[in-house]
Scaffold this motif. Sequence first.
Motif, PDB file in Angstrom:
ATOM      1  N   MET A  65     -10.080 -15.120  11.670  1.00  0.00           N
ATOM      2  CA  MET A  65      -8.822 -14.582  11.175  1.00  0.00           C
ATOM      3  C   MET A  65      -8.915 -14.153   9.705  1.00  0.00           C
ATOM      4  SD  MET A  65      -7.088 -14.578  13.842  1.00  0.00           S
ATOM      5  CE  MET A  65      -7.093 -15.330  15.448  1.00  0.00           C
ATOM      6  N   LYS A  66      -9.949 -14.637   9.020  1.00  0.00           N
ATOM      7  CA  LYS A  66     -10.140 -14.224   7.630  1.00  0.00           C
ATOM      8  C   LYS A  66     -10.314 -12.713   7.537  1.00  0.00           C
ATOM      9  CE  LYS A  66     -12.331 -18.474   5.929  1.00  0.00           C
ATOM     10  NZ  LYS A  66     -13.575 -19.044   5.346  1.00  0.00           N
ATOM     11  N   GLN A  67     -10.973 -12.151   8.535  1.00  0.00           N
ATOM     12  CA  GLN A  67     -11.202 -10.707   8.527  1.00  0.00           C
ATOM     13  C   GLN A  67      -9.879  -9.939   8.478  1.00  0.00           C
ATOM     14  OE1 GLN A  67     -14.287  -9.043  11.173  1.00  0.00           O
ATOM     15  NE2 GLN A  67     -14.501 -11.124  11.966  1.00  0.00           N
ATOM     16  N   ILE A  68      -8.907 -10.411   9.238  1.00  0.00           N
ATOM     17  CA  ILE A  68      -7.617  -9.726   9.309  1.00  0.00           C
ATOM     18  C   ILE A  68      -6.903  -9.786   7.964  1.00  0.00           C
ATOM     19  CG2 ILE A  68      -5.344  -9.757  10.415  1.00  0.00           C
ATOM     20  CD1 ILE A  68      -6.796 -10.865  12.923  1.00  0.00           C
ATOM     21  N   LEU A  69      -6.925 -10.949   7.328  1.00  0.00           N
ATOM     22  CA  LEU A  69      -6.298 -11.098   6.006  1.00  0.00           C
ATOM     23  C   LEU A  69      -7.009 -10.243   4.964  1.00  0.00           C
ATOM     24  CD1 LEU A  69      -5.620 -14.951   5.901  1.00  0.00           C
ATOM     25  CD2 LEU A  69      -3.929 -13.127   6.143  1.00  0.00           C
ATOM     26  N   PHE A  70      -8.328 -10.298   4.965  1.00  0.00           N
ATOM     27  CA  PHE A  70      -9.099  -9.540   3.977  1.00  0.00           C
ATOM     28  C   PHE A  70      -8.869  -8.035   4.130  1.00  0.00           C
ATOM     29  CE2 PHE A  70     -12.371 -13.159   3.547  1.00  0.00           C
ATOM     30  CZ  PHE A  70     -11.785 -13.599   2.382  1.00  0.00           C
ATOM     31  N   SER A  71      -8.935  -7.537   5.349  1.00  0.00           N
ATOM     32  CA  SER A  71      -8.810  -6.094   5.551  1.00  0.00           C
ATOM     33  C   SER A  71      -7.436  -5.586   5.123  1.00  0.00           C
ATOM     34  CB  SER A  71      -9.082  -5.724   7.012  1.00  0.00           C
ATOM     35  OG  SER A  71      -8.120  -6.283   7.876  1.00  0.00           O
ATOM     36  N   GLY A  72      -6.399  -6.352   5.456  1.00  0.00           N
ATOM     37  CA  GLY A  72      -5.044  -5.959   5.064  1.00  0.00           C
ATOM     38  C   GLY A  72      -4.854  -5.985   3.562  1.00  0.00           C
ATOM     39  N   MET A  73      -5.325  -7.050   2.904  1.00  0.00           N
ATOM     40  CA  MET A  73      -5.162  -7.185   1.456  1.00  0.00           C
ATOM     41  C   MET A  73      -5.981  -6.136   0.706  1.00  0.00           C
ATOM     42  SD  MET A  73      -5.255 -11.361   1.154  1.00  0.00           S
ATOM     43  CE  MET A  73      -5.350 -11.329  -0.634  1.00  0.00           C
ATOM     44  N   ILE A  74      -7.187  -5.875   1.160  1.00  0.00           N
ATOM     45  CA  ILE A  74      -8.028  -4.875   0.483  1.00  0.00           C
ATOM     46  C   ILE A  74      -7.431  -3.483   0.656  1.00  0.00           C
ATOM     47  CG2 ILE A  74     -10.300  -3.766   0.462  1.00  0.00           C
ATOM     48  CD1 ILE A  74     -11.453  -6.494   1.363  1.00  0.00           C
ATOM     49  N   GLY A  75      -6.972  -3.162   1.867  1.00  0.00           N
ATOM     50  CA  GLY A  75      -6.335  -1.869   2.107  1.00  0.00           C
ATOM     51  C   GLY A  75      -5.114  -1.675   1.226  1.00  0.00           C
ATOM     52  N   LEU A  76      -4.286  -2.724   1.108  1.00  0.00           N
ATOM     53  CA  LEU A  76      -3.094  -2.677   0.257  1.00  0.00           C
ATOM     54  C   LEU A  76      -3.474  -2.458  -1.204  1.00  0.00           C
ATOM     55  CD1 LEU A  76      -0.041  -3.163  -0.261  1.00  0.00           C
ATOM     56  CD2 LEU A  76      -0.562  -5.613  -0.357  1.00  0.00           C
ATOM     57  N   PHE A  77      -4.427  -3.227  -1.688  1.00  0.00           N
ATOM     58  CA  PHE A  77      -4.860  -3.135  -3.092  1.00  0.00           C
ATOM     59  C   PHE A  77      -5.411  -1.745  -3.417  1.00  0.00           C
ATOM     60  CE2 PHE A  77      -8.352  -3.555  -6.200  1.00  0.00           C
ATOM     61  CZ  PHE A  77      -7.626  -4.006  -7.299  1.00  0.00           C
ATOM     62  N   LEU A  78      -6.237  -1.219  -2.518  1.00  0.00           N
ATOM     63  CA  LEU A  78      -6.878   0.063  -2.795  1.00  0.00           C
ATOM     64  C   LEU A  78      -5.870   1.210  -2.887  1.00  0.00           C
ATOM     65  CD1 LEU A  78     -10.089  -0.146  -0.568  1.00  0.00           C
ATOM     66  CD2 LEU A  78      -9.950  -0.286  -3.056  1.00  0.00           C
ATOM     67  N   THR A  79      -4.864   1.216  -2.018  1.00  0.00           N
ATOM     68  CA  THR A  79      -3.891   2.310  -2.094  1.00  0.00           C
ATOM     69  C   THR A  79      -2.909   2.114  -3.247  1.00  0.00           C
ATOM     70  OG1 THR A  79      -2.656   1.186  -0.329  1.00  0.00           O
ATOM     71  CG2 THR A  79      -3.933   3.133   0.285  1.00  0.00           C
ATOM     72  N   LEU A  80      -2.619   0.864  -3.594  1.00  0.00           N
ATOM     73  CA  LEU A  80      -1.731   0.627  -4.734  1.00  0.00           C
ATOM     74  C   LEU A  80      -2.332   1.164  -6.028  1.00  0.00           C
ATOM     75  CD1 LEU A  80      -0.221  -2.948  -4.184  1.00  0.00           C
ATOM     76  CD2 LEU A  80       1.020  -0.777  -4.286  1.00  0.00           C
ATOM     77  N   ILE A  81      -3.639   0.951  -6.198  1.00  0.00           N
ATOM     78  CA  ILE A  81      -4.274   1.401  -7.446  1.00  0.00           C
ATOM     79  C   ILE A  81      -4.900   2.788  -7.317  1.00  0.00           C
ATOM     80  CG2 ILE A  81      -4.748  -0.981  -8.145  1.00  0.00           C
ATOM     81  CD1 ILE A  81      -7.732  -0.407  -7.464  1.00  0.00           C
ATOM     82  N   GLY A  82      -5.260   3.171  -6.099  1.00  0.00           N
ATOM     83  CA  GLY A  82      -5.950   4.440  -5.910  1.00  0.00           C
ATOM     84  C   GLY A  82      -5.022   5.632  -5.782  1.00  0.00           C
ATOM     85  N   THR A  83      -3.825   5.428  -5.193  1.00  0.00           N
ATOM     86  CA  THR A  83      -2.917   6.546  -4.975  1.00  0.00           C
ATOM     87  C   THR A  83      -2.472   7.208  -6.282  1.00  0.00           C
ATOM     88  OG1 THR A  83      -2.153   5.524  -2.910  1.00  0.00           O
ATOM     89  CG2 THR A  83      -0.802   7.293  -3.829  1.00  0.00           C
TER      90      THR A  83
ATOM     91  N   LEU B 251     -10.121  -4.870  16.661  1.00  0.00           N
ATOM     92  CA  LEU B 251      -9.011  -3.921  16.665  1.00  0.00           C
ATOM     93  C   LEU B 251      -7.883  -4.423  15.776  1.00  0.00           C
ATOM     94  CD1 LEU B 251      -8.863  -2.924  20.456  1.00  0.00           C
ATOM     95  CD2 LEU B 251      -9.707  -1.539  18.553  1.00  0.00           C
ATOM     96  N   ALA B 252      -7.681  -5.744  15.751  1.00  0.00           N
ATOM     97  CA  ALA B 252      -6.683  -6.324  14.846  1.00  0.00           C
ATOM     98  C   ALA B 252      -7.090  -6.139  13.388  1.00  0.00           C
ATOM     99  CB  ALA B 252      -6.493  -7.809  15.161  1.00  0.00           C
ATOM    100  N   VAL B 253      -8.394  -6.221  13.113  1.00  0.00           N
ATOM    101  CA  VAL B 253      -8.895  -5.996  11.746  1.00  0.00           C
ATOM    102  C   VAL B 253      -8.611  -4.559  11.319  1.00  0.00           C
ATOM    103  CG1 VAL B 253     -10.966  -5.910  10.313  1.00  0.00           C
ATOM    104  CG2 VAL B 253     -10.683  -7.765  11.955  1.00  0.00           C
ATOM    105  N   VAL B 254      -8.869  -3.606  12.205  1.00  0.00           N
ATOM    106  CA  VAL B 254      -8.599  -2.198  11.903  1.00  0.00           C
ATOM    107  C   VAL B 254      -7.102  -1.979  11.701  1.00  0.00           C
ATOM    108  CG1 VAL B 254      -8.664   0.157  12.820  1.00  0.00           C
ATOM    109  CG2 VAL B 254     -10.642  -1.348  13.106  1.00  0.00           C
ATOM    110  N   ALA B 255      -6.285  -2.533  12.599  1.00  0.00           N
ATOM    111  CA  ALA B 255      -4.836  -2.369  12.493  1.00  0.00           C
ATOM    112  C   ALA B 255      -4.307  -2.985  11.200  1.00  0.00           C
ATOM    113  CB  ALA B 255      -4.143  -3.007  13.696  1.00  0.00           C
ATOM    114  N   SER B 256      -4.855  -4.119  10.807  1.00  0.00           N
ATOM    115  CA  SER B 256      -4.440  -4.764   9.566  1.00  0.00           C
ATOM    116  C   SER B 256      -4.807  -3.921   8.352  1.00  0.00           C
ATOM    117  CB  SER B 256      -5.082  -6.151   9.459  1.00  0.00           C
ATOM    118  OG  SER B 256      -4.714  -6.787   8.251  1.00  0.00           O
ATOM    119  N   ALA B 257      -6.004  -3.345   8.368  1.00  0.00           N
ATOM    120  CA  ALA B 257      -6.423  -2.464   7.271  1.00  0.00           C
ATOM    121  C   ALA B 257      -5.499  -1.250   7.178  1.00  0.00           C
ATOM    122  CB  ALA B 257      -7.865  -2.012   7.478  1.00  0.00           C
TER     123      ALA B 257
END
Length: 354
Positions: free
Chosen positions: A1-19, A228-234
Amino acid sequence: MKQILFSGMIGLFLTLIGTPLLIKLLAKKGYGQFIRDDGPRTHGSKKGTPTMGGISFILATIIAYAVTKVITSSDPSFSGVLVLFLFAGMGLVGFLDDYIKIVKQRSLGLRAKAKMAGQLIVGIAFAVLSLQFADLRGQTPASDRLSFTQDFGWQIGPVIFVIWALFMILAMSNGVNLTDGLDGLATGASVMVFGAYTFIGIWQHQESCANQITAGPACYEVRDPLDLAVVASALMGACFGFLWWNTSPAKIFMGDTGSLALGGALAGLAICSRTELLLALLGGLFVLITMSVVIQVGSFKLTGKRVFRMAPLQHHFELKGWSEVLVVVRFWIIQGMCVIVGLGVFYGGWQAAK
């Protein structure tokens, strides 16, 4: 389940600072949104707002998935990679469309045949590849049987499956594209559906037929549900971060780059998680808005009269005097209810099969 948390948090962080960095780059190059003259008059103020913002969450999602795999020392799955391929491939078609609109100053973008050809190439490649790469149990990323909460009925064969997959991909891509008319509307609605698919992937992993200890009569024959949950979370995290900048008043628009990509991702997740028909419930807002266009066009051609003041449906309510924010929030509520109903049906299907 760590994968799901990591992918979601990294995706969020990257768009917050990258956009915001992308906003500055696009503004510097003058890549602003073209506003059609036949749209609501209030949209005139949006002219020149940077577009092609889908680049932000496409890159963020792919990077989040890859970094998560490195951090957790886990292998990518064929299902996850194929969904990302469809996501990025449809985004590329949308990018070419946006680029021609903005840089070449051709308001309609890609020629209709060229745009359709691009979507067909990406969709067919995904559909064909998704029936390959069987695991040790013989499960491929997709199945040539129709599915609702699980596979049901007879096998339809690879040719009909490819046609069916193409229909889903084109329908969802165009559905998200039609929904992307107001600040944050399509992004926020997509976040909800990706959240639902994160839950579905987790549930299918826990109740997988591959788990010989807990597998029961209601188990799921899905090849890579956890990935698939990891991808959806990202995707959910990346869209959430993008929404910070895309909500009213939007600092950037996703453009066809983003809308076609998101539609492709939704269709890919549904196909690989064996919940194809359930997507019509989970993505109910996209279906509703698409149907408003079908009804409007059909009515005008048959009777010469319009059912709505303007289609897609969100613009009808704008012309009735609703503010943009009011339309967006109320449509988000509708989408939230669709997700709740869809997840309820998904759980009910599991209960019924027990």
